[in-house]
Design an enzyme around this catalytic site. Structure first.
Site, short mmCIF file in Angstrom:
data_model
loop_
_atom_site.label_atom_id
_atom_site.label_comp_id
_atom_site.label_asym_id
_atom_site.label_seq_id
_atom_site.Cartn_x
_atom_site.Cartn_y
_atom_site.Cartn_z
N CYS A 74 0.87 -1.18 0.00
CA CYS A 74 0.00 0.00 0.00
C CYS A 74 0.90 1.23 0.00
O CYS A 74 1.75 1.38 0.89
CB CYS A 74 -0.85 -0.04 1.27
SG CYS A 74 -1.86 1.41 1.57
N CYS A 184 -1.23 3.58 -6.32
CA CYS A 184 -2.08 3.02 -5.27
C CYS A 184 -2.42 1.60 -5.73
O CYS A 184 -2.82 1.40 -6.89
CB CYS A 184 -3.35 3.85 -5.13
SG CYS A 184 -4.62 3.09 -4.09
N1 DGL Z 1 -4.10 0.64 -1.42
C1 DGL Z 1 -3.68 1.85 -0.86
C2 DGL Z 1 -2.49 2.45 -1.61
O1 DGL Z 1 -1.76 1.74 -2.28
C3 DGL Z 1 -4.64 2.95 -0.48
C4 DGL Z 1 -6.10 2.78 -0.34
C5 DGL Z 1 -6.74 3.60 0.76
O2 DGL Z 1 -7.02 4.79 0.59
O3 DGL Z 1 -6.96 2.99 1.80
O4 DGL Z 1 -2.24 3.61 -1.50
#
Ligand code: DGL
Length: 256
Positions: A74, A184
């Site tokens: 993430c 993301c």
């Molecule tokens: N999957 C997350 C990223 O790579 C973010 C998603 C969220 O806002 O929780 O930034």
């Protein structure tokens, strides 16, 4: 520690894009997939709050499982917590960041657009990355919280979503943009849709392959027995069948 667990952490289903690749490459490893769905999205929360959530969640997994490495799958969680995690744990910790460097290296005379969460874009880590590469005038950015929400709902192409994406994309002058960086992990699910909606000259890249390379480099002790996967929703371990539709969707995305 060859039989230890690899923790793959995300706010929700985004990190499954990393788990999916890891399962193909290293099917014998043990994976603990933690999706903090009780608190998703992270991207529009306060930095300290998100950091606190991540540190507590990882501490609780670490108490119960013998972790051999932690993958923060993430971008948002990496920007706010990677340093604290590295201070707390001595096992390898792999994070993610928007693939700006690879994006810049593919430019001829245009710019790149980084699509990420608002928190990633406003964080010091991202700002420093741009400053250190000296590319302020080559980078535009766009926050897309709508895609995080849609991915959590397994909505990858509803007419309402497509209309929202089109509206958001129209705020950017794409004739100047040569590369779109998906910063993301939730956005990977939309790569085909985005390439369909954007002009043909825009190349779409993400940080997943770079992250997988880093994990591979840090994996020195391999599991000898058959691997397992445990999925946890904010601490509650669930049936893996629940993540299967996402893994199947990623299979399809690859083969298209
Ligand atoms: N999957 C997350 C990223 O790579 C973010 C998603 C969220 O806002 O929780 O930034």
């Amino acid at each position: 520690m060859e039989n230890g667990w690899i923790l793959i952490f995300d706010s929700g289903v985004g990190g499954l894009t990393i788990l999916h690749r890891m399962l193909q490459m290293y099917p014998n490893e043990n994976y603990y997939y933690y999706a903090d769905v009780a608190n998703v999205p992270y991207g529009n929360k306060d930095k300290d709050e998100v950091q606190d959530l991540i540190l507590k969640a990882i501490a609780s997994v670490n108490q119960r499982y013998n972790l051999k490495s932690i993958v923060i799958a993430c971008n948002t969680a990496t920007s706010v917590a990677i340093q604290s995690l590295r201070n707390l744990y001595s096992i390898p910790i792999i994070g993610m960041e928007p693939a700006i460097k690879p994006g810049i290296s593919q430019l001829t005379n245009g710019s790149i657009c980084v699509m990420a969460t608002a928190l990633t874009l406003q964080e010091e880590k991202f700002q420093n990355l741009i400053k250190n590469l000296n590319v302020d005038d080559k980078v535009v950015s766009i926050a897309m919280p709508e895609l995080v929400e849609a991915a959590e709902e397994f909505d990858f192409n509803s007419p309402k979503l497509v209309a929202t994406i089109k509206r958001k994309l129209s705020s950017i002058n794409w004739s100047q943009i040569e590369v779109l960086v998906l910063g993301c992990t939730h956005f990977i699910y939309f790569s085909k849709l985005l390439s369909f909606l954007l002009p043909d000259h825009v190349k779409i890249i993400d940080g997943n392959e770079g992250t997988i390379r880093q994990i591979s480099n840090k994996l020195t002790h391999f599991n000898r027995a058959n691997g397992q996967v445990i999925t946890s929703l904010s601490g509650k371990e669930i049936d893996n069948e629940l993540i299967k539709p996402y893994l199947d969707f990623l299979d399809k995305l690859k083969s298209q």
